[in-house]
Design a protein around this motif. Structure first.
Motif, PDB file in Angstrom:
ATOM      1  N   ALA A  17       0.834  -1.199   0.000  1.00 51.99           N
ATOM      2  CA  ALA A  17       0.000   0.000   0.000  1.00 51.99           C
ATOM      3  C   ALA A  17       0.873   1.256   0.000  1.00 51.99           C
ATOM      4  CB  ALA A  17      -0.925  -0.001   1.216  1.00 51.99           C
ATOM      5  N   GLY A  18       1.949   1.228   0.791  1.00 51.78           N
ATOM      6  CA  GLY A  18       2.863   2.368   0.809  1.00 51.78           C
ATOM      7  C   GLY A  18       3.513   2.613  -0.539  1.00 51.78           C
ATOM      8  N   ASP A  19       3.905   1.522  -1.232  1.00 46.32           N
ATOM      9  CA  ASP A  19       4.470   1.660  -2.578  1.00 46.32           C
ATOM     10  C   ASP A  19       3.521   2.413  -3.498  1.00 46.32           C
ATOM     11  OD1 ASP A  19       6.736   0.280  -1.915  1.00 46.32           O
ATOM     12  OD2 ASP A  19       6.091  -1.622  -2.775  1.00 46.32           O
ATOM     13  N   GLN A  20       2.246   2.011  -3.479  1.00 46.78           N
ATOM     14  CA  GLN A  20       1.267   2.621  -4.374  1.00 46.78           C
ATOM     15  C   GLN A  20       0.970   4.065  -3.996  1.00 46.78           C
ATOM     16  OE1 GLN A  20       0.252   0.949  -7.201  1.00 46.78           O
ATOM     17  NE2 GLN A  20       1.850  -0.397  -6.425  1.00 46.78           N
ATOM     18  N   ALA A  25       1.635   9.626  -5.759  1.00 40.63           N
ATOM     19  CA  ALA A  25       1.998  10.992  -5.381  1.00 40.63           C
ATOM     20  C   ALA A  25       3.147  11.520  -6.227  1.00 40.63           C
ATOM     21  CB  ALA A  25       2.362  11.035  -3.898  1.00 40.63           C
ATOM     22  N   LEU A  26       4.159  10.681  -6.459  1.00 46.77           N
ATOM     23  CA  LEU A  26       5.300  11.132  -7.247  1.00 46.77           C
ATOM     24  C   LEU A  26       4.946  11.330  -8.714  1.00 46.77           C
ATOM     25  CD1 LEU A  26       8.249   9.087  -5.709  1.00 46.77           C
ATOM     26  CD2 LEU A  26       7.988  11.570  -5.732  1.00 46.77           C
ATOM     27  N   LEU A  27       4.099  10.471  -9.264  1.00 43.71           N
ATOM     28  CA  LEU A  27       3.663  10.659 -10.654  1.00 43.71           C
ATOM     29  C   LEU A  27       2.994  12.012 -10.836  1.00 43.71           C
ATOM     30  CD1 LEU A  27       2.237   7.167 -11.685  1.00 43.71           C
ATOM     31  CD2 LEU A  27       4.064   8.416 -12.855  1.00 43.71           C
ATOM     32  N   GLY A 138      -3.827  -3.599  -1.122  1.00 39.59           N
ATOM     33  CA  GLY A 138      -2.868  -2.497  -1.207  1.00 39.59           C
ATOM     34  C   GLY A 138      -2.820  -1.886  -2.591  1.00 39.59           C
ATOM     35  N   PHE A 139      -2.885  -2.746  -3.608  1.00 41.95           N
ATOM     36  CA  PHE A 139      -2.871  -2.277  -4.997  1.00 41.95           C
ATOM     37  C   PHE A 139      -4.090  -1.430  -5.307  1.00 41.95           C
ATOM     38  CE2 PHE A 139      -4.117  -2.917  -9.449  1.00 41.95           C
ATOM     39  CZ  PHE A 139      -2.973  -2.506 -10.107  1.00 41.95           C
ATOM     40  N   ALA A 140      -5.260  -1.854  -4.797  1.00 40.30           N
ATOM     41  CA  ALA A 140      -6.496  -1.137  -5.093  1.00 40.30           C
ATOM     42  C   ALA A 140      -6.628   0.149  -4.275  1.00 40.30           C
ATOM     43  CB  ALA A 140      -7.697  -2.053  -4.828  1.00 40.30           C
ATOM     44  N   ALA A 141      -6.228   0.100  -2.997  1.00 40.65           N
ATOM     45  CA  ALA A 141      -6.455   1.252  -2.119  1.00 40.65           C
ATOM     46  C   ALA A 141      -5.317   2.263  -2.151  1.00 40.65           C
ATOM     47  CB  ALA A 141      -6.660   0.759  -0.688  1.00 40.65           C
TER      48      ALA A 141
END
Length: 398
Positions: A17-20, A25-27, A138-141
């Motif tokens: 989740a943190g990765d996503q 945010a960076l994108l 994590g991927f979805a949220a």
């Protein structure tokens, strides 16, 4: 499932989740500050390190996977702290993102090869299904949380949230008991570990079937990413909300699919789960392509997501069950190159086809191609499993 698995499950959910959150945010921040070309460079910096998967995966065959995972989490925590606090220039930012991608690429095969050590091979189906539920949540949220945090508290606090997830993940995994390395790889030179692991990729029939399936499946399935927005805009006459609904439905399906089989995955033949995943993913994509209502397209994407979730569970379980434990890192690091190569093929080919057939036609091609993957994978995998039943030692190492 044992306490060690639940500890690892929690770590993966939080970390992913943190990765996503950070990626989203960076994108957005890179686009706002530097424009569209910089976004392309950002994505390139985050992707190119994946090409080193075989060598980075071999580390998991040579060393304790637990320590590798902790080191990768702490490395990413340091790198994202630097990004958050220093607000670096674009070249430095890209270098830091690439370094973080190296750590993430090292983490992935270590995590997948750790699972048999935690639960045993007879529980791998259930373990992979439950793990997929957590990762896909994590991927979805994560992207939604990243967007909300960025708009409310800004980039620096959002990235520090990501740093916190890495620290929590590292603490959870560090609490696992040290793993006793089994097999000869623990004492072998790194070059030999890598060479022998690549030998398994070349000659193990189950791995070959899974890898070929990945290449063909993702080549067609990734066309979905090119086609959804044109379908919604031109075919359904809807707006950005509908695009978001379709994307969210796919993510929800990836959670629901593994959840449905989480209790009984070890009582179902893993190859049958793989075959069903291709049919369901293809059917869902076809349903999306022929839909003339947003609700039906949403249902199609949810179905496709469920199929994708099943495929991930089945593919990982097959590899974990049919590859020697001290070669899993190199094997996973190598076969997960295939989806990245396939995505490149899909995006190049999809862009060329889109103008000729439109979003609807591209989704139909995608769905038919995914279903056709079954014609390639089923005979390869059936033969591989038959050979292994007759000569399990030979099938694992030849």
């Amino acid at each position: 499932m044992n306490a060690a698995f639940h500890r690892y499950w929690t770590a993966r959910l939080i970390s992913y989740a943190g990765d996503q959150i950070a990626r989203t945010a960076l994108l957005v921040a890179v686009f706002d500050r530097y424009g569209g070309v910089a976004v392309g460079l950002f994505l390139l910096a985050a992707t190119v390190p994946r090409l080193f998967g075989p060598a980075l995966g071999a580390l998991a065959d040579r060393f304790d996977q637990r320590r590798i995972i902790v080191a990768c989490d702490l490395t990413q925590a340091v790198l994202y702290t630097a990004i958050a606090l220093l607000s670096p220039s674009l070249p430095v930012l890209l270098a830091l993102v690439a370094a973080a991608a190296v750590a993430a690429t090292t983490f992935t095969p270590a995590g997948r090869s750790l699972l048999p050590e935690l639960v045993g091979r007879d529980r791998l189906g259930v373990a992979n299904a439950r793990l997929a539920v957590g990762v896909n949540i994590g991927f979805a949220a994560g992207p939604a949380l990243g967007g909300v945090l960025l708009s409310t508290v800004g980039l620096t606090p959002t990235l520090l949230v990501d740093v916190a997830t890495f620290l929590v993940s590292a603490a959870l995994v560090a609490g696992l008991h040290p793993l006793a390395r089994r097999g000869a790889a623990a004492a072998e030179p790194f070059r030999q570990v890598l060479r022998d692991g690549l030998g398994v990729v070349r000659h193990n029939l189950v791995v070959r079937a899974v890898a070929c399936g990945f290449l063909m499946l993702v080549t067609f399935a990734a066309l979905d990413n090119v086609a959804v927005v044109p379908l919604v805009r031109d075919g359904l006459g809807a707006g950005p909300v509908a695009v978001g609904l379709l994307t969210s439905a796919y993510g929800a399906g990836m959670v629901a699919g593994p959840l449905l089989i989480a209790r009984g995955a070890d009582r179902i033949r893993t190859d049958l789960i793989l075959y069903a995943s291709l049919l369901v993913l293809g059917a869902g994509t076809l349903l999306t392509g022929v839909s003339y209502a947003v609700t039906l397209a949403v249902a199609g994407q949810a179905l496709a997501g469920a199929g994708a979730g099943w495929h991930n569970v089945a593919a990982d379980t097959l590899v974990q069950r049919h590859v020697p434990s001290d070669r899993l890192g190199t094997v996973f690091g190598t076969i997960y190159l295939f989806p990245y190569a396939a995505e490149i093929l899909a995006y190049v080919g999809g862009a060329a086809l889109l103008g000729a057939v439109g979003g609807r036609g591209l989704l139909i091609i995608s769905g038919l191609g995914v279903i056709a993957t079954l014609a390639l994978v089923r005979p390869l995998l059936s033969r591989a499993l038959t050979v292994e039943r007759r000569s399990p030692v030979t099938a694992a190492v030849v």
